[in-house]
Design an enzyme around this catalytic site. Structure first.
Site, PDB file in Angstrom:
ATOM      1  CB  SER A   1      -0.945  -0.041   1.203  1.00 17.81           C
ATOM      2  OG  SER A   1      -1.905   0.977   1.141  1.00 17.81           O
TER       3      SER A   1
ATOM      4  CG  ASP B   1       7.942   4.519 -11.525  1.00 19.58           C
ATOM      5  OD1 ASP B   1       8.706   3.537 -11.609  1.00 19.58           O
ATOM      6  OD2 ASP B   1       6.701   4.414 -11.510  1.00 19.58           O
TER       7      ASP B   1
ATOM      8  CE  LYS C   1      -4.627  -2.436   1.258  1.00 19.45           C
ATOM      9  NZ  LYS C   1      -4.800  -1.059   0.733  1.00 19.45           N
TER      10      LYS C   1
END
Length: 485
Positions: free
Chosen positions: A296, A307, A321
């Protein structure tokens, strides 16, 4: 037609439509209510209403997804405490491995009322405020230990299975920390530098609660970028608040996408961008540690920094998740529905959530960068968890050292010959031996100060790989040579 008649017709049409809509909305609820009434009045044995309601709500949510759940009133308070990172109590971790045995203290928290009162790891709680609690469950005992701040609770515990100890503990507001360091200093304050290389900053986030952002901000401001590189450890962090993950990510990047959320129909609801300014100098290399229990909010941070090229990710693939839950109060705030309302996507717009039928080849979760996948065997994992426990709770270390010392002395008595009576000098004082009751009293003890945990690099291959990366980056930039610990 008289205007009055027309008004009556329009009112009747409006009420009919309203009744039809209400009937459609409540038809299912009426069916569930009727079933509950039939069970309540006709089932062969009496059934508790709250038990029936909880079972019905669990049945509604279990067909959705694993993260949508009903939070009954008995658990709602604890759930809120975990998010708010504080509760009113005496400050102990307890367990009940055997339901036929009393609840046992794992450890008192550092600085807690329980520690000051003298509670020790391993103490079995047998009486609370005059009530025998030997046969009660963990939840029942925990409920009796909690209470308003500045009230007292009288305890009687069984120590070492043969000695009963009584004490009175004053309840206080217990704050649960979510940003911890590599080890504690002599005052039991966290040190946010690696013991094996103090030039590397280290912070481990155990959750993303209400206070996590401020905790991390305070640590970073105190360090004031006085480090060569930084390790952000998200291993074992199952997540928490979405905004906390966003704010933590913002401390590391000046621009770029952090995360986006999509609601029903794959419609983009929100796309969150980084705000200018960071707390961590962009020139300082960063490594993020994750494992299969990082989920999460942890995955939002790890994916964001990966990224955006801000950090290397080390460890093993995360849990996967990628859903957002809202907490919707029920029964006027006495219980709640934890309901999945959206999915979030990483900055490269790839999916994070692992669907039930997903395979290892599918796109989900966060995977460490190439060359930085470092699996741990079971023995190494257990050793690492033991070090984390002992670093977090010095009482465990003190208790283990005391027990080991006692075992060694007992073994020595068994193997060495007994001295002759006349060889003992009556005028020579006996060596001072601290009892368990002295550990964790009103003042800090020497055992707690001397038994600080060793550095983590020798027992943590993932952390070692992260430090190697930081040093490689610094070396390639022609920075100063690696400092010796």
């Amino acid at each position: 037609m008289p205007p009055r008649n027309l008004n009556v017709i329009l009112l009747a049409v409006f009420l009919s439509v309203l009744c039809y809509i209400t009937h459609r909305r409540t038809k299912t609820a009426l069916l569930v209510g009727s079933a509950l009434d039939l069970i309540r009045h006709n089932y062969v044995d009496p059934v508790d209403d709250e038990t029936l309601l909880t079972a019905a709500m669990n049945g509604l949510t279990e067909s959705l997804d694993e993260n949508s759940t009903y939070i009954p009133g008995s658990a709602y308070g604890s759930f809120q405490d975990s998010i708010n990172q504080e509760f009113a109590g005496i400050g102990i971790f307890v367990e009940q491995p055997d339901l036929d045995e009393p609840v046992r203290v794992i450890t008192p928290l550092v600085g807690s009322p329980a520690l000051k009162a003298g509670l020790l790891p391993g103490d079995k709680i047998i009486n609370v405020d005059g009530e025998d609690v030997r046969k009660l469950t963990l939840a029942e005992v925990s409920e009796r230990l909690r209470g308003p701040v500045d009230t007292t609770v009288r305890l009687r515990v069984l120590r070492d299975d043969d000695k009963e100890v009584s004490m009175t503990v004053r309840r206080q507001t217990i704050e649960l920390e979510s940003v911890i360091g590599d080890h504690r200093d002599e005052e039991h304050a966290w040190v946010y530098r690696l013991k094996d290389d103090p030039s590397i900053a280290y912070m481990r986030l155990t959750s993303f609660g209400e206070k996590t952002v401020q905790e991390l901000r305070d640590v970073l401001e105190k360090l004031d970028n006085d480090f060569r590189g930084l390790v952000l450890d998200l291993r074992g962090n199952s997540g928490g608040l979405l905004y906390a993950a966003v704010d933590v990510s913002n401390m590391f990047i000046e621009s770029g996408k952090i995360v986006s959320t999509r609601i029903r129909g794959d419609v983009v609801e929100e796309q969150i961008e980084a705000e200018p300014g960071t707390l961590v100098d962009p020139s300082k290399p960063v490594a993020v540690l994750i494992d299969g229990n990082s989920a999460s909010a942890s995955e939002i941070v790890a994916a964001c920094l990966q990224d955006n090229g801000r950090a290397v990710v080390v460890g093993t693939r995360s849990y996967g998740k990628g859903t957002v839950q809202n907490i919707l109060p029920l029964q006027y705030g006495r219980s709640a529905l934890r309901l999945t309302v959206a999915r979030y996507y990483r900055p490269n717009d790839k999916n994070i959530h692992r669907m039930p039928d997903a395979t290892e080849e599918d796109e989900w979760g966060v995977t460490p960068d190439e060359g930085y996948v470092v699996p741990l065997d079971e023995e190494t994992l257990q050793t690492l968890m033991q070090r984390w426990r002992e670093a977090s709770y010095p009482m465990l270390t003190a208790r283990r050292e005391t027990s080991d010392k006692a075992d060694d002395e007992s073994q020595a008595k068994m193997t060495e010959p007994e001295p002759e009576p006349e060889s003992v000098s009556e005028s020579e004082p006996e060596s001072e031996v601290k009892t368990d009751g002295d550990i964790g009293g009103q003042t800090e003890t020497r055992e707690l100060q001397e038994n600080l945990p060793a550095g983590g690099l020798p027992v943590d291959p993932q952390l070692q790989r992260a430090v190697d990366y930081l040093n490689e980056r610094l070396s390639s930039r022609g920075k100063e040579p690696r400092l010796a610990a």
